[in-house]
Write an enzyme that holds these catalytic residues in place. Structure first.
Site, PDB file in Angstrom:
ATOM      1  N   HIS A   1      21.889  20.503  78.029  1.00 54.28           N
ATOM      2  CA  HIS A   1      23.271  20.473  77.528  1.00 54.28           C
ATOM      3  C   HIS A   1      23.282  20.667  76.012  1.00 54.28           C
ATOM      4  O   HIS A   1      24.063  21.468  75.477  1.00 54.28           O
ATOM      5  CB  HIS A   1      23.952  19.136  77.847  1.00 54.28           C
ATOM      6  CG  HIS A   1      24.201  18.894  79.290  1.00 54.28           C
ATOM      7  ND1 HIS A   1      23.797  17.742  79.918  1.00 54.28           N
ATOM      8  CD2 HIS A   1      24.825  19.634  80.239  1.00 54.28           C
ATOM      9  CE1 HIS A   1      24.161  17.776  81.180  1.00 54.28           C
ATOM     10  NE2 HIS A   1      24.778  18.929  81.403  1.00 54.28           N
TER      11      HIS A   1
ATOM     12  N   LYS B   1      32.770  12.279  91.900  1.00 52.60           N
ATOM     13  CA  LYS B   1      31.317  12.475  91.847  1.00 52.60           C
ATOM     14  C   LYS B   1      30.566  11.150  91.771  1.00 52.60           C
ATOM     15  O   LYS B   1      29.349  11.136  91.857  1.00 52.60           O
ATOM     16  CB  LYS B   1      30.945  13.323  90.618  1.00 52.60           C
ATOM     17  CG  LYS B   1      31.273  14.792  90.748  1.00 52.60           C
ATOM     18  CD  LYS B   1      30.709  15.528  89.542  1.00 52.60           C
ATOM     19  CE  LYS B   1      30.801  17.022  89.712  1.00 52.60           C
ATOM     20  NZ  LYS B   1      30.195  17.746  88.581  1.00 52.60           N
TER      21      LYS B   1
ATOM     22  N   ARG C   1      21.977  28.121  84.718  1.00 55.04           N
ATOM     23  CA  ARG C   1      20.522  27.941  84.770  1.00 55.04           C
ATOM     24  C   ARG C   1      19.865  28.958  85.687  1.00 55.04           C
ATOM     25  O   ARG C   1      18.756  29.387  85.458  1.00 55.04           O
ATOM     26  CB  ARG C   1      20.178  26.535  85.276  1.00 55.04           C
ATOM     27  CG  ARG C   1      20.471  25.432  84.307  1.00 55.04           C
ATOM     28  CD  ARG C   1      20.095  24.112  84.921  1.00 55.04           C
ATOM     29  NE  ARG C   1      20.808  23.961  86.185  1.00 55.04           N
ATOM     30  CZ  ARG C   1      21.610  22.963  86.483  1.00 55.04           C
ATOM     31  NH1 ARG C   1      21.791  21.985  85.643  1.00 55.04           N
ATOM     32  NH2 ARG C   1      22.236  22.909  87.642  1.00 55.04           N
TER      33      ARG C   1
ATOM     34  N   SER D   1      21.093  17.072  85.168  1.00 52.14           N
ATOM     35  CA  SER D   1      21.396  15.635  85.139  1.00 52.14           C
ATOM     36  C   SER D   1      20.933  14.963  86.417  1.00 52.14           C
ATOM     37  O   SER D   1      20.439  13.831  86.390  1.00 52.14           O
ATOM     38  CB  SER D   1      22.898  15.416  84.936  1.00 52.14           C
ATOM     39  OG  SER D   1      23.290  15.859  83.665  1.00 52.14           O
TER      40      SER D   1
END
Length: 172
Positions: free
Chosen positions: A22, A46, A95, A133
């Site tokens: 990040h 989430k 990514r 994460s």
């Protein structure tokens, strides 16, 4: 130059936790845009491991060296928050190819809600391309060393978070 438009980019995410990947994108975005707003989403659906104030505090600590970066929390539509911030650019990271389809869908939905919004995609530096994460949380939960993947304050917060026993209510 009076009246010149300021390019404000918003980098939205749950940041549960904020990682070196990040920060790589934030740092690069800070060079590209006049102002970057790190928008930490509440994202109750989430079920984040870290609460919103902690995620905001960690993002502020990680980005403290970047004078044109501001960190906020939000629990509204992204397009609403962007309007409130005067921003028209959404900064997102890709990514892998697997990220592209989902990010394209989000970009098109955001543009459908507000045609003035543009999404800008950056790829991470190679050394950060595998960091997520989710992976960082899993390593931390199992007692592994996440220090190569996150800022030292984040590593310490995760260590405390996952080694502190949950509070139990007092017996009555």
């Amino acid at each position: 130059m009076q009246g010149q438009r300021v390019n404000i980019a918003v980098y939205p995410g749950t940041f549960d936790p904020i990682t070196n990947g990040h920060f790589d994108l934030i740092e690069r975005g800070a060079r590209m845009f006049d102002k970057v707003v790190i928008a930490v989403a509440a994202s109750p659906g989430k079920r984040p491991s870290l609460d919103l104030p902690t995620r905001i505090e960690l993002a502020q600590a990680v980005c403290a060296s970047l004078p044109n970066v501001k960190v906020i929390g939000f629990a509204t539509l992204l397009t609403t928050m962007m309007h409130e911030q005067g921003a028209t650019i959404i900064l997102r990271g890709l990514r892998a190819v697997s990220d592209f389809e989902y990010e394209l869908q989000l970009a098109n939905m955001n543009r459908a809600q507000n045609p003035e919004l543009e999404s800008v995609f950056l790829t991470p530096a190679v050394e950060n391309s595998y960091i997520s994460s989710t992976i960082v949380r899993e390593i931390a939960k199992l007692g592994g060393d996440v220090s190569p993947l996150v800022h030292p304050k984040v590593a310490e917060t995760l260590r405390k978070h996952y080694t502190t026993p949950p509070k139990t209510p007092p017996e009555t």
